[in-house]
Design an enzyme around this catalytic site. Structure first.
Site, PDB file in Angstrom:
ATOM      1  N   LEU A   1       0.857  -1.194   0.000  1.00 37.70           N
ATOM      2  CA  LEU A   1       0.000   0.000   0.000  1.00 37.70           C
ATOM      3  C   LEU A   1       0.887   1.237   0.000  1.00 37.70           C
ATOM      4  O   LEU A   1       1.792   1.353   0.830  1.00 37.70           O
ATOM      5  CB  LEU A   1      -0.926  -0.021   1.226  1.00 37.70           C
ATOM      6  CG  LEU A   1      -1.998   1.073   1.239  1.00 37.70           C
ATOM      7  CD1 LEU A   1      -3.312   0.543   1.827  1.00 37.70           C
ATOM      8  CD2 LEU A   1      -1.553   2.307   2.015  1.00 37.70           C
TER       9      LEU A   1
ATOM     10  N   TYR B   1       9.655  22.003   7.711  1.00 36.43           N
ATOM     11  CA  TYR B   1       9.691  20.728   6.961  1.00 36.43           C
ATOM     12  C   TYR B   1      10.744  19.785   7.555  1.00 36.43           C
ATOM     13  O   TYR B   1      10.485  18.601   7.769  1.00 36.43           O
ATOM     14  CB  TYR B   1       9.987  21.045   5.492  1.00 36.43           C
ATOM     15  CG  TYR B   1      10.154  19.848   4.578  1.00 36.43           C
ATOM     16  CD1 TYR B   1       9.059  19.069   4.203  1.00 36.43           C
ATOM     17  CD2 TYR B   1      11.413  19.510   4.068  1.00 36.43           C
ATOM     18  CE1 TYR B   1       9.213  17.978   3.343  1.00 36.43           C
ATOM     19  CE2 TYR B   1      11.579  18.428   3.214  1.00 36.43           C
ATOM     20  CZ  TYR B   1      10.475  17.667   2.849  1.00 36.43           C
ATOM     21  OH  TYR B   1      10.641  16.598   1.996  1.00 36.43           O
TER      22      TYR B   1
END
Ligand code: NAP
Length: 285
Positions: A6, A151
């Site tokens: 996935l 970030y």
């Protein structure tokens, strides 16, 4: 062995390349994205490669969509063997300029998104006594860079999260954790960062402006050189090497440039295994 994989963030860039390479290698791929209206590029790539993908909706900021996608993948394939946490978004602003709303969004997509998706599969992996969580981090998860503190904070967080999980879940339950740390990827990522800056007032006139201009100018110049930036296919090949590895690394850079850039932090223990053993020896033996 064919695995059930996935992947998050498959509407563009590395997500598309990884989904295609995984399917070409014979794996069952659940390629997910938050907005299925953006599936056109993935569908075109799959058609061109002659592979079939299971395309599902999954927003890493929405636990209900994560649970639904995980449940559907397990129902269709009988199991999930590998979760690839690929979804992410960049952010370039100084802390003084960043709004709390923006900071929460960057942390939520890049850090909480990884935790949410991992939480959704980890019990399944534990019961299987097998599984692999591969998270696309960044050299920014190892080295702080100008105007990227929010970030980098999120990606450093991801690195700590994965490292901690590897210290006790791997030896006890046979579930592996890997951070893939690209330098630059030629994708929509950088343009999205600039779009976000433009959409939130542009570069602000303050004392940071000349420093920011130097950083952005340098980044644009470097984008033209082959050194830092890799294609999404090149980085996907590294992700797939980790997926196929019998004893996967805890962390890996994806290019010689990245290896050199991070060497002051990673040279003594490039794949993170020595540190893992040290933590096990200190706390669990
Ligand atoms: P990209 O082309 O911008 O792709 C980012 C993907 O993440 C898109 O599919 C995007 O979906 C998805 N995404 C964003 N927010 C999401 C959410 N809430 N839920 C689900 N999906 C979401 O960038 P990329 O280069 O392929 O980036 C892939 C990974 O590599 C990221 O984790 C990034 O941090 C990392 N990375 C990138 C670079 C680089 O230079 N590009 C360097 C180092 C590491 P939408 O299309 O819906 O926005």
């Amino acid at each position: 062995m064919s695995k059930s994989i996935l992947i998050t963030g498959c509407s563009s860039g590395l997500g598309i390349s990884t989904a295609i390479q995984a399917a070409k290698a014979g794996h069952t791929v659940f390629a997910t994205m938050r907005n299925l209206e953006r599936r056109e590029a993935l569908d075109a790539a799959a058609q061109q490669a002659g592979v079939a993908l299971h395309v599902l909706a999954l927003d890493v900021q929405d636990s209900a969509t994560i649970t639904a996608a995980v449940d559907q993948a397990i129902a269709e394939a009988g199991r999930i063997d590998v979760l690839i946490n690929n979804a992410g978004a960049g952010y370039v602003r100084s802390t003084e300029q960043a709004t709390e709303e923006d900071i929460n969004w960057v942390m939520d997509v890049n850090f909480m998104g990884v935790v949410r998706c991992t939480k959704a599969v980890i019990g399944h992996f534990r019961k299987q006594r097998a599984g692999h969580v591969v998270t696309v981090s960044s050299v920014g998860g190892l080295v702080g860079q100008p105007f990227n503190e929010i970030y980098c904070g999120a990606k450093f967080g991801v690195e700590g999260y994965m490292e901690a999980m590897a210290s006790y879940i791997t030896p006890n339950f046979g579930v592996y954790f890997t951070c893939v740390e690209p330098g630059g990827i030629a994708s929509e990522f950088a343009a999205n960062v600039m779009k976000q800056v433009e959409g939130t007032g542009g570069m602000l006139e303050d004392e940071y402006l000349p420093i920011l201009q130097k950083y952005v100018g340098g980044a644009q110049a470097r984008a033209g050189t082959g050194d830092i930036y890799q294609t999404a296919d090149e980085v996907a090949a590294v992700v797939m090497r980790c997926v196929e590895a019998e004893d996967p690394p805890i962390r890996t850079r994806t290019s010689n440039w990245g290896e050199d850039f991070c060497a002051l932090k990673t040279a003594p223990d490039p794949d993170g295994k020595k540190l893992q053993q040290q933590v096990i020896d200190q706390f669990l033996s």
